[in-house]
Design a protein around this motif. Structure first.
Motif, PDB file in Angstrom:
ATOM      1  N   ALA A  78       7.072   8.519  -1.855  1.00 36.21           N
ATOM      2  CA  ALA A  78       7.925   7.584  -1.830  1.00 36.21           C
ATOM      3  C   ALA A  78       8.729   7.195  -0.647  1.00 36.21           C
ATOM      4  O   ALA A  78       8.849   6.154  -0.522  1.00 36.21           O
ATOM      5  N   VAL A  79       9.197   8.006  -0.657  1.00 35.18           N
ATOM      6  CA  VAL A  79      10.058   7.667   0.758  1.00 35.18           C
ATOM      7  C   VAL A  79       9.666   7.475   2.277  1.00 35.18           C
ATOM      8  O   VAL A  79       9.747   6.091   2.748  1.00 35.18           O
ATOM      9  N   LEU A  80       8.249   7.698   2.861  1.00 36.57           N
ATOM     10  CA  LEU A  80       7.344   7.192   3.271  1.00 36.57           C
ATOM     11  C   LEU A  80       6.915   5.665   2.904  1.00 36.57           C
ATOM     12  O   LEU A  80       6.341   5.095   3.932  1.00 36.57           O
ATOM     13  N   GLY A  81       6.912   5.477   1.966  1.00 34.22           N
ATOM     14  CA  GLY A  81       6.283   4.347   1.576  1.00 34.22           C
ATOM     15  C   GLY A  81       5.103   4.400   0.660  1.00 34.22           C
ATOM     16  O   GLY A  81       3.996   3.159   1.696  1.00 34.22           O
ATOM     17  N   ARG A  82       4.225   5.741   1.215  1.00 30.14           N
ATOM     18  CA  ARG A  82       2.421   5.527   0.842  1.00 30.14           C
ATOM     19  C   ARG A  82       2.449   6.006  -0.546  1.00 30.14           C
ATOM     20  O   ARG A  82       3.299   6.449  -1.706  1.00 30.14           O
ATOM     21  N   PRO A  83       1.566   5.528  -0.793  1.00 37.37           N
ATOM     22  CA  PRO A  83       0.588   5.259  -2.424  1.00 37.37           C
ATOM     23  C   PRO A  83       0.834   6.514  -3.173  1.00 37.37           C
ATOM     24  O   PRO A  83       0.288   7.697  -2.365  1.00 37.37           O
ATOM     25  N   VAL A  84       0.878   7.709  -4.117  1.00 36.84           N
ATOM     26  CA  VAL A  84       0.995   8.467  -4.190  1.00 36.84           C
ATOM     27  C   VAL A  84      -0.689   8.531  -5.787  1.00 36.84           C
ATOM     28  O   VAL A  84      -0.338   7.495  -6.611  1.00 36.84           O
ATOM     29  N   GLY A  85      -1.187   9.011  -5.600  1.00 36.92           N
ATOM     30  CA  GLY A  85      -2.427   9.665  -6.700  1.00 36.92           C
ATOM     31  C   GLY A  85      -1.752   9.838  -6.970  1.00 36.92           C
ATOM     32  O   GLY A  85      -1.323  11.272  -6.903  1.00 36.92           O
ATOM     33  N   ALA A  86      -2.680  10.303  -8.662  1.00 36.94           N
ATOM     34  CA  ALA A  86      -2.057  11.366  -9.570  1.00 36.94           C
ATOM     35  C   ALA A  86      -2.717  12.954  -8.955  1.00 36.94           C
ATOM     36  O   ALA A  86      -1.839  13.979  -9.125  1.00 36.94           O
ATOM     37  N   GLY A  87      -3.719  13.040  -8.344  1.00 35.18           N
ATOM     38  CA  GLY A  87      -4.219  14.046  -7.744  1.00 35.18           C
ATOM     39  C   GLY A  87      -2.724  15.001  -6.615  1.00 35.18           C
ATOM     40  O   GLY A  87      -3.760  16.220  -6.606  1.00 35.18           O
ATOM     41  N   SER A  88      -2.728  13.628  -5.833  1.00 39.87           N
ATOM     42  CA  SER A  88      -2.684  14.729  -4.577  1.00 39.87           C
ATOM     43  C   SER A  88      -0.830  14.954  -4.619  1.00 39.87           C
ATOM     44  O   SER A  88      -1.826  16.352  -3.628  1.00 39.87           O
ATOM     45  N   PRO A  89       0.326  14.917  -5.363  1.00 40.89           N
ATOM     46  CA  PRO A  89       0.928  16.236  -5.263  1.00 40.89           C
ATOM     47  C   PRO A  89       0.293  17.383  -6.253  1.00 40.89           C
ATOM     48  O   PRO A  89       0.674  18.507  -5.263  1.00 40.89           O
ATOM     49  N   LEU A  90      -0.561  17.192  -7.358  1.00 45.11           N
ATOM     50  CA  LEU A  90      -1.324  18.686  -7.851  1.00 45.11           C
ATOM     51  C   LEU A  90      -1.719  19.596  -6.262  1.00 45.11           C
ATOM     52  O   LEU A  90      -1.859  20.267  -5.757  1.00 45.11           O
TER      53      LEU A  90
ATOM     54  N   SER B 191      15.084   4.813  -9.397  1.00 42.85           N
ATOM     55  CA  SER B 191      14.574   3.828  -9.107  1.00 42.85           C
ATOM     56  C   SER B 191      13.154   4.385  -8.552  1.00 42.85           C
ATOM     57  O   SER B 191      12.356   3.484  -8.743  1.00 42.85           O
ATOM     58  N   THR B 192      13.096   5.901  -7.414  1.00 48.36           N
ATOM     59  CA  THR B 192      11.717   5.915  -7.001  1.00 48.36           C
ATOM     60  C   THR B 192      11.564   6.758  -8.586  1.00 48.36           C
ATOM     61  O   THR B 192      10.586   7.154  -8.652  1.00 48.36           O
ATOM     62  N   LEU B 193      12.180   7.146  -9.646  1.00 52.53           N
ATOM     63  CA  LEU B 193      11.102   7.501 -11.201  1.00 52.53           C
ATOM     64  C   LEU B 193      10.940   6.147 -11.600  1.00 52.53           C
ATOM     65  O   LEU B 193       9.656   6.511 -12.321  1.00 52.53           O
ATOM     66  N   GLY B 194      11.467   5.187 -11.800  1.00 53.45           N
ATOM     67  CA  GLY B 194      11.197   4.195 -12.070  1.00 53.45           C
ATOM     68  C   GLY B 194       9.984   3.389 -11.670  1.00 53.45           C
ATOM     69  O   GLY B 194       9.229   3.399 -12.026  1.00 53.45           O
ATOM     70  N   ARG B 195       9.453   3.612 -10.177  1.00 52.63           N
ATOM     71  CA  ARG B 195       7.772   3.718  -9.703  1.00 52.63           C
ATOM     72  C   ARG B 195       7.296   4.533  -9.826  1.00 52.63           C
ATOM     73  O   ARG B 195       5.668   4.217  -9.637  1.00 52.63           O
ATOM     74  N   TYR B 196       7.658   5.084  -9.300  1.00 56.02           N
ATOM     75  CA  TYR B 196       6.640   6.746 -10.018  1.00 56.02           C
ATOM     76  C   TYR B 196       6.247   7.696 -10.794  1.00 56.02           C
ATOM     77  O   TYR B 196       5.566   7.765 -11.221  1.00 56.02           O
TER      78      TYR B 196
END
Length: 128
Positions: A110-122, A18-23
């Motif tokens: 995702a667990v914290l419910g925050r939106p994730v941008g494409a560059g944020s994890p990098l 479900s996490t992969l499906g959302r993100y």
């Protein structure tokens, strides 16, 4: 997203999918960027290798059917192949390590419910 009770295998896999499906956009975008750069570097290594030993390769491939190519033509090919193999393996190892540091950053957000941008994890994986 994650219940506070003991989890069975179905709940663990369900949460992961479900996490992969959302993100999926973020994961796919990072994978395309990381492995795209790795592919360009591997292609560059192959191009440089071919430019360096292309004449030896032509001599080995163009050898008549019942004769053996000379060691003077084979040796540079073997050395170059080994060098390219080491370089491509190192590039893919770094790309895989980068993906393994980026995916937990996406899951954490995702667990914290925050939106994730494409560059944020990098950015987070480069600057912990």
């Amino acid at each position: 997203m994650i219940p506070l009770s003991p989890l069975d295998l179905g709940e663990i896999l369900g949460g992961a999918f479900s996490t992969l499906g959302r993100y999926w956009r973020q994961v796919l975008g990072i994978a395309l960027a990381v492995y795209g750069v790795a592919l360009l570097l591997a292609g560059g290594a192959l191009t440089v290798a071919y430019a360096a030993v292309g004449d030896h390769l032509s001599a080995v491939v163009g050898t008549p059917a019942h004769s053996t190519p000379s060691w003077a033509d084979i040796k540079p090919l073997v050395i170059t192949f080994a060098g390219v193999w080491v370089a491509v393996t190192a590039v893919l190892l770094l790309a895989t390590a980068m993906m393994q540091t980026c995916c937990p950053a996406i899951v954490q957000e995702a667990v914290l419910g925050r939106p994730v941008g494409a560059g944020s994890p990098l950015h987070r994986s480069a600057h912990p």
